[in-house]
Design a protein around this motif. Sequence first.
Motif, PDB file in Angstrom:
ATOM      1  N   PHE A  73     -17.185  -8.333   1.165  1.00  0.00           N
ATOM      2  CA  PHE A  73     -15.940  -8.029   0.456  1.00  0.00           C
ATOM      3  C   PHE A  73     -14.830  -8.931   0.995  1.00  0.00           C
ATOM      4  CE2 PHE A  73     -11.970  -5.671  -0.107  1.00  0.00           C
ATOM      5  CZ  PHE A  73     -12.048  -5.318  -1.442  1.00  0.00           C
ATOM      6  N   GLU A  74     -14.119  -9.592   0.091  1.00  0.00           N
ATOM      7  CA  GLU A  74     -12.998 -10.454   0.469  1.00  0.00           C
ATOM      8  C   GLU A  74     -11.769 -10.091  -0.347  1.00  0.00           C
ATOM      9  OE1 GLU A  74     -13.816 -14.634   0.394  1.00  0.00           O
ATOM     10  OE2 GLU A  74     -15.610 -14.421   1.626  1.00  0.00           O
ATOM     11  N   SER A  75     -10.630 -10.068   0.329  1.00  0.00           N
ATOM     12  CA  SER A  75      -9.391  -9.702  -0.344  1.00  0.00           C
ATOM     13  C   SER A  75      -8.199 -10.097   0.520  1.00  0.00           C
ATOM     14  CB  SER A  75      -9.374  -8.183  -0.586  1.00  0.00           C
ATOM     15  OG  SER A  75      -8.224  -7.801  -1.286  1.00  0.00           O
ATOM     16  N   LYS A  76      -7.020 -10.106  -0.103  1.00  0.00           N
ATOM     17  CA  LYS A  76      -5.771 -10.368   0.619  1.00  0.00           C
ATOM     18  C   LYS A  76      -4.740  -9.312   0.221  1.00  0.00           C
ATOM     19  CE  LYS A  76      -6.345 -15.279   1.407  1.00  0.00           C
ATOM     20  NZ  LYS A  76      -5.737 -16.587   1.347  1.00  0.00           N
ATOM     21  N   PRO A  77      -4.949  -8.068   0.689  1.00  0.00           N
ATOM     22  CA  PRO A  77      -4.018  -7.004   0.323  1.00  0.00           C
ATOM     23  C   PRO A  77      -2.711  -7.080   1.106  1.00  0.00           C
ATOM     24  CG  PRO A  77      -5.682  -6.143   1.802  1.00  0.00           C
ATOM     25  CD  PRO A  77      -6.046  -7.575   1.513  1.00  0.00           C
ATOM     26  N   ALA A  78      -1.701  -6.403   0.578  1.00  0.00           N
ATOM     27  CA  ALA A  78      -0.415  -6.299   1.263  1.00  0.00           C
ATOM     28  C   ALA A  78       0.130  -4.890   1.037  1.00  0.00           C
ATOM     29  CB  ALA A  78       0.557  -7.333   0.743  1.00  0.00           C
ATOM     30  N   VAL A  79       0.593  -4.270   2.118  1.00  0.00           N
ATOM     31  CA  VAL A  79       1.168  -2.930   2.082  1.00  0.00           C
ATOM     32  C   VAL A  79       2.597  -3.029   2.576  1.00  0.00           C
ATOM     33  CG1 VAL A  79       1.047  -0.602   3.084  1.00  0.00           C
ATOM     34  CG2 VAL A  79      -1.056  -1.806   2.474  1.00  0.00           C
ATOM     35  N   GLN A  80       3.515  -2.374   1.855  1.00  0.00           N
ATOM     36  CA  GLN A  80       4.919  -2.422   2.241  1.00  0.00           C
ATOM     37  C   GLN A  80       5.425  -1.008   2.525  1.00  0.00           C
ATOM     38  OE1 GLN A  80       7.798  -3.808  -0.758  1.00  0.00           O
ATOM     39  NE2 GLN A  80       8.515  -5.219   0.799  1.00  0.00           N
ATOM     40  N   LEU A  81       6.364  -0.906   3.454  1.00  0.00           N
ATOM     41  CA  LEU A  81       6.990   0.360   3.799  1.00  0.00           C
ATOM     42  C   LEU A  81       8.409   0.100   4.262  1.00  0.00           C
ATOM     43  CD1 LEU A  81       6.328   1.495   7.366  1.00  0.00           C
ATOM     44  CD2 LEU A  81       5.127  -0.502   6.523  1.00  0.00           C
ATOM     45  N   ALA A  82       9.189   1.152   4.305  1.00  0.00           N
ATOM     46  CA  ALA A  82      10.555   1.038   4.807  1.00  0.00           C
ATOM     47  C   ALA A  82      10.597   1.499   6.257  1.00  0.00           C
ATOM     48  CB  ALA A  82      11.500   1.883   3.967  1.00  0.00           C
ATOM     49  N   ILE A  83      11.432   0.819   7.038  1.00  0.00           N
ATOM     50  CA  ILE A  83      11.729   1.221   8.418  1.00  0.00           C
ATOM     51  C   ILE A  83      13.211   1.576   8.424  1.00  0.00           C
ATOM     52  CG2 ILE A  83      11.789   0.518  10.844  1.00  0.00           C
ATOM     53  CD1 ILE A  83       8.942   0.711   9.585  1.00  0.00           C
ATOM     54  N   ASN A  84      13.550   2.763   8.901  1.00  0.00           N
ATOM     55  CA  ASN A  84      14.951   3.155   8.820  1.00  0.00           C
ATOM     56  C   ASN A  84      15.789   2.571   9.949  1.00  0.00           C
ATOM     57  OD1 ASN A  84      14.782   4.887  11.080  1.00  0.00           O
ATOM     58  ND2 ASN A  84      14.621   6.733   9.846  1.00  0.00           N
ATOM     59  N   CYS A  85      17.081   2.841   9.904  1.00  0.00           N
ATOM     60  CA  CYS A  85      18.022   2.259  10.864  1.00  0.00           C
ATOM     61  C   CYS A  85      17.819   2.786  12.282  1.00  0.00           C
ATOM     62  CB  CYS A  85      19.457   2.498  10.400  1.00  0.00           C
ATOM     63  SG  CYS A  85      19.909   4.239  10.350  1.00  0.00           S
ATOM     64  N   ASN A  86      17.029   3.848  12.447  1.00  0.00           N
ATOM     65  CA  ASN A  86      16.741   4.415  13.764  1.00  0.00           C
ATOM     66  C   ASN A  86      15.412   3.933  14.339  1.00  0.00           C
ATOM     67  OD1 ASN A  86      19.114   6.041  13.674  1.00  0.00           O
ATOM     68  ND2 ASN A  86      18.033   7.432  12.304  1.00  0.00           N
ATOM     69  N   GLY A  87      14.722   3.038  13.623  1.00  0.00           N
ATOM     70  CA  GLY A  87      13.434   2.547  14.092  1.00  0.00           C
ATOM     71  C   GLY A  87      12.303   3.513  13.826  1.00  0.00           C
ATOM     72  N   GLU A  88      12.437   4.316  12.777  1.00  0.00           N
ATOM     73  CA  GLU A  88      11.400   5.266  12.390  1.00  0.00           C
ATOM     74  C   GLU A  88      10.829   4.835  11.043  1.00  0.00           C
ATOM     75  OE1 GLU A  88      13.831   9.131  14.128  1.00  0.00           O
ATOM     76  OE2 GLU A  88      14.060   8.540  12.022  1.00  0.00           O
ATOM     77  N   ILE A  89       9.613   5.312  10.762  1.00  0.00           N
ATOM     78  CA  ILE A  89       9.037   5.026   9.447  1.00  0.00           C
ATOM     79  C   ILE A  89       9.915   5.698   8.403  1.00  0.00           C
ATOM     80  CG2 ILE A  89       7.077   5.491   7.928  1.00  0.00           C
ATOM     81  CD1 ILE A  89       5.255   5.180  10.336  1.00  0.00           C
ATOM     82  N   GLY A  90      10.350   4.893   7.436  1.00  0.00           N
ATOM     83  CA  GLY A  90      11.224   5.404   6.393  1.00  0.00           C
ATOM     84  C   GLY A  90      10.482   5.851   5.152  1.00  0.00           C
ATOM     85  N   GLY A  91       9.184   5.603   5.112  1.00  0.00           N
ATOM     86  CA  GLY A  91       8.380   5.983   3.957  1.00  0.00           C
ATOM     87  C   GLY A  91       8.346   4.880   2.919  1.00  0.00           C
ATOM     88  N   GLY A  92       8.130   5.266   1.680  1.00  0.00           N
ATOM     89  CA  GLY A  92       8.064   4.283   0.605  1.00  0.00           C
ATOM     90  C   GLY A  92       6.821   3.413   0.654  1.00  0.00           C
ATOM     91  N   PHE A  93       5.751   3.904   1.267  1.00  0.00           N
ATOM     92  CA  PHE A  93       4.514   3.129   1.368  1.00  0.00           C
ATOM     93  C   PHE A  93       3.988   2.803  -0.027  1.00  0.00           C
ATOM     94  CE2 PHE A  93       4.544   5.038   5.525  1.00  0.00           C
ATOM     95  CZ  PHE A  93       3.927   4.103   6.336  1.00  0.00           C
ATOM     96  N   HIS A  94       3.633   1.559  -0.246  1.00  0.00           N
ATOM     97  CA  HIS A  94       3.012   1.173  -1.505  1.00  0.00           C
ATOM     98  C   HIS A  94       2.253  -0.134  -1.344  1.00  0.00           C
ATOM     99  CE1 HIS A  94       6.900  -0.900  -1.623  1.00  0.00           C
ATOM    100  NE2 HIS A  94       6.339  -1.771  -2.443  1.00  0.00           N
ATOM    101  N   ASN A  95       1.284  -0.326  -2.231  1.00  0.00           N
ATOM    102  CA  ASN A  95       0.501  -1.561  -2.234  1.00  0.00           C
ATOM    103  C   ASN A  95       1.259  -2.604  -3.043  1.00  0.00           C
ATOM    104  OD1 ASN A  95      -1.778   0.780  -2.345  1.00  0.00           O
ATOM    105  ND2 ASN A  95      -2.315  -0.887  -1.001  1.00  0.00           N
ATOM    106  N   VAL A  96       1.639  -3.680  -2.398  1.00  0.00           N
ATOM    107  CA  VAL A  96       2.276  -4.790  -3.095  1.00  0.00           C
ATOM    108  C   VAL A  96       1.190  -5.615  -3.766  1.00  0.00           C
ATOM    109  CG1 VAL A  96       3.661  -6.882  -2.804  1.00  0.00           C
ATOM    110  CG2 VAL A  96       4.225  -4.835  -1.500  1.00  0.00           C
TER     111      VAL A  96
END
Length: 146
Positions: A73-96
């Motif tokens: 299996f070969e692929s070049k996936p990309a996942v994006q998320l937000a990081i908030n101003c406090n250095g915490e995961i901000g959510g918004g995870f999605h496959n670009v």
Amino acid sequence: MKKTITMFASVLISMQSFGQMVMSAEGINPENVCKPNTVYFLMTDKAKPGESIDSIEIRINQTIKFVKENPSFESKPAVQLAINCNGEIGGGFHNVTKSGNDKLDKELIEFFKTVTAWKPGKIKKKTVDSWYMWRMEIKNGYINIL
């Protein structure tokens, strides 16, 4: 008069390149950001994981079994998320960029939720909400974080 208008237009155009881009992904709403309508796509001073990329790469290859079970299996996936101003995961995870396998895409997002220590992105030394993108190359049964 023409020189003045040309000069004014040039200054306007050049000033636009110094602005910071605020980006939103259609239908994606980060749940844990400081300012929901102002999540930046930073080119410099962007958010960084507290853990080394090499360490994260080792963990992802130990966790995601699909790749080892499907070495061709070969692929070049990309996942994006937000990081908030406090250095915490901000959510918004999605496959670009999807991998081509829905189960693998879900596993990648679940894995990246485990990377919880972050240094927030900054604009002029002030921490801001920002997007972070994980780009990967899957080849020969191995996930390489680019």
